[in-house]
Write a protein that holds these residues in place. Sequence first.
Motif, PDB file in Angstrom:
ATOM      1  N   VAL A 156      19.829  14.641  40.326  1.00 50.93           N
ATOM      2  CA  VAL A 156      18.622  14.770  38.858  1.00 50.93           C
ATOM      3  C   VAL A 156      18.834  17.128  39.786  1.00 50.93           C
ATOM      4  N   GLU A 157      19.262  17.828  38.817  1.00 55.04           N
ATOM      5  CA  GLU A 157      20.052  19.107  39.253  1.00 55.04           C
ATOM      6  C   GLU A 157      18.777  19.574  37.615  1.00 55.04           C
ATOM      7  N   ILE A 158      18.390  20.302  38.035  1.00 57.25           N
ATOM      8  CA  ILE A 158      17.208  20.987  36.606  1.00 57.25           C
ATOM      9  C   ILE A 158      18.053  22.950  36.317  1.00 57.25           C
ATOM     10  N   THR A 159      18.227  23.315  35.578  1.00 53.47           N
ATOM     11  CA  THR A 159      18.504  24.396  35.776  1.00 53.47           C
ATOM     12  C   THR A 159      17.941  25.129  33.933  1.00 53.47           C
ATOM     13  N   ASN A 160      16.945  26.392  34.870  1.00 56.49           N
ATOM     14  CA  ASN A 160      16.660  27.219  33.332  1.00 56.49           C
ATOM     15  C   ASN A 160      17.451  28.063  32.795  1.00 56.49           C
ATOM     16  N   ALA A 161      16.789  27.627  31.952  1.00 56.65           N
ATOM     17  CA  ALA A 161      17.426  27.721  30.558  1.00 56.65           C
ATOM     18  C   ALA A 161      16.563  28.971  29.611  1.00 56.65           C
ATOM     19  N   VAL A 162      15.169  29.032  29.677  1.00 56.61           N
ATOM     20  CA  VAL A 162      14.257  29.885  29.377  1.00 56.61           C
ATOM     21  C   VAL A 162      14.488  30.803  28.971  1.00 56.61           C
ATOM     22  N   GLU A 163      15.072  31.844  28.153  1.00 58.85           N
ATOM     23  CA  GLU A 163      15.304  33.238  28.237  1.00 58.85           C
ATOM     24  C   GLU A 163      14.144  33.944  28.923  1.00 58.85           C
ATOM     25  N   SER A 164      14.534  34.787  29.916  1.00 55.91           N
ATOM     26  CA  SER A 164      13.404  36.101  31.154  1.00 55.91           C
ATOM     27  C   SER A 164      12.105  35.241  31.246  1.00 55.91           C
ATOM     28  N   ALA A 212      18.457  29.511  37.181  1.00 51.87           N
ATOM     29  CA  ALA A 212      18.355  29.457  39.125  1.00 51.87           C
ATOM     30  C   ALA A 212      18.003  27.492  38.474  1.00 51.87           C
ATOM     31  N   THR A 213      18.574  27.042  40.007  1.00 55.80           N
ATOM     32  CA  THR A 213      18.996  24.867  39.056  1.00 55.80           C
ATOM     33  C   THR A 213      18.198  24.710  40.569  1.00 55.80           C
ATOM     34  N   TYR A 214      17.264  24.032  40.804  1.00 53.35           N
ATOM     35  CA  TYR A 214      16.917  23.170  41.918  1.00 53.35           C
ATOM     36  C   TYR A 214      17.392  21.743  41.431  1.00 53.35           C
ATOM     37  N   SER A 215      17.093  20.424  42.498  1.00 54.10           N
ATOM     38  CA  SER A 215      18.341  19.358  42.645  1.00 54.10           C
ATOM     39  C   SER A 215      17.190  18.500  43.698  1.00 54.10           C
ATOM     40  N   PHE A 216      16.402  17.063  43.021  1.00 49.67           N
ATOM     41  CA  PHE A 216      16.423  16.396  43.557  1.00 49.67           C
ATOM     42  C   PHE A 216      16.735  14.872  44.001  1.00 49.67           C
TER      43      PHE A 216
END
Length: 171
Positions: A39-47, A70-74
């Motif tokens: 699973v990859e999680i990408t931050n698309a929350v503005e600023s 940025a992206t984090y995966s686990f």
Amino acid sequence: MIPLMKKSVLSWFMLIAILVTLQMMDGVEAIDIIPKVVVEITNAVESSQLSFHCKDKTRDNGFHTLAPNATYSFGFKIDTFFQSTLWFCLFTWQNQKEDSHYTDIYVKTRDDCKNYNWIIGQSGPCKLLNEDDKNENCYPWNDKEQHEFQGRKILLIANITTQQEPPLSCS
């Protein structure tokens, strides 16, 4: 002949027990009997930095913080026998109106692929099945009261979710 046969059978059982134990351990690959999901999680929350905490009923992935874009995966192994794997996450960020947001990041009865990319925005989580997929499958945030109720119920029945979608194809 009987003692030799007992030793042979015992040796096979020990070998199988060792292989199954290795499969259940995170980060250890013996034989690919039990499938693994990434699973990859990408931050698309503005600023804003995105803080999140993901777990299932027995494993905790810990707290993490992502810079914008940025992206984090686990990864984790799924329960193939009982079809009850459920991973959920709590998301928070600065300047939000509510305290936190919940979503089911992986539900075995809903998800049937091995790789997922979740784009987390203020309006909710969106799932891409692969990098070539241009269509986002967006979901509303889980209801907090329902999530807390489920959290207690998940210990008994792990495949109940707040919303049941049909499985998505990986192709």
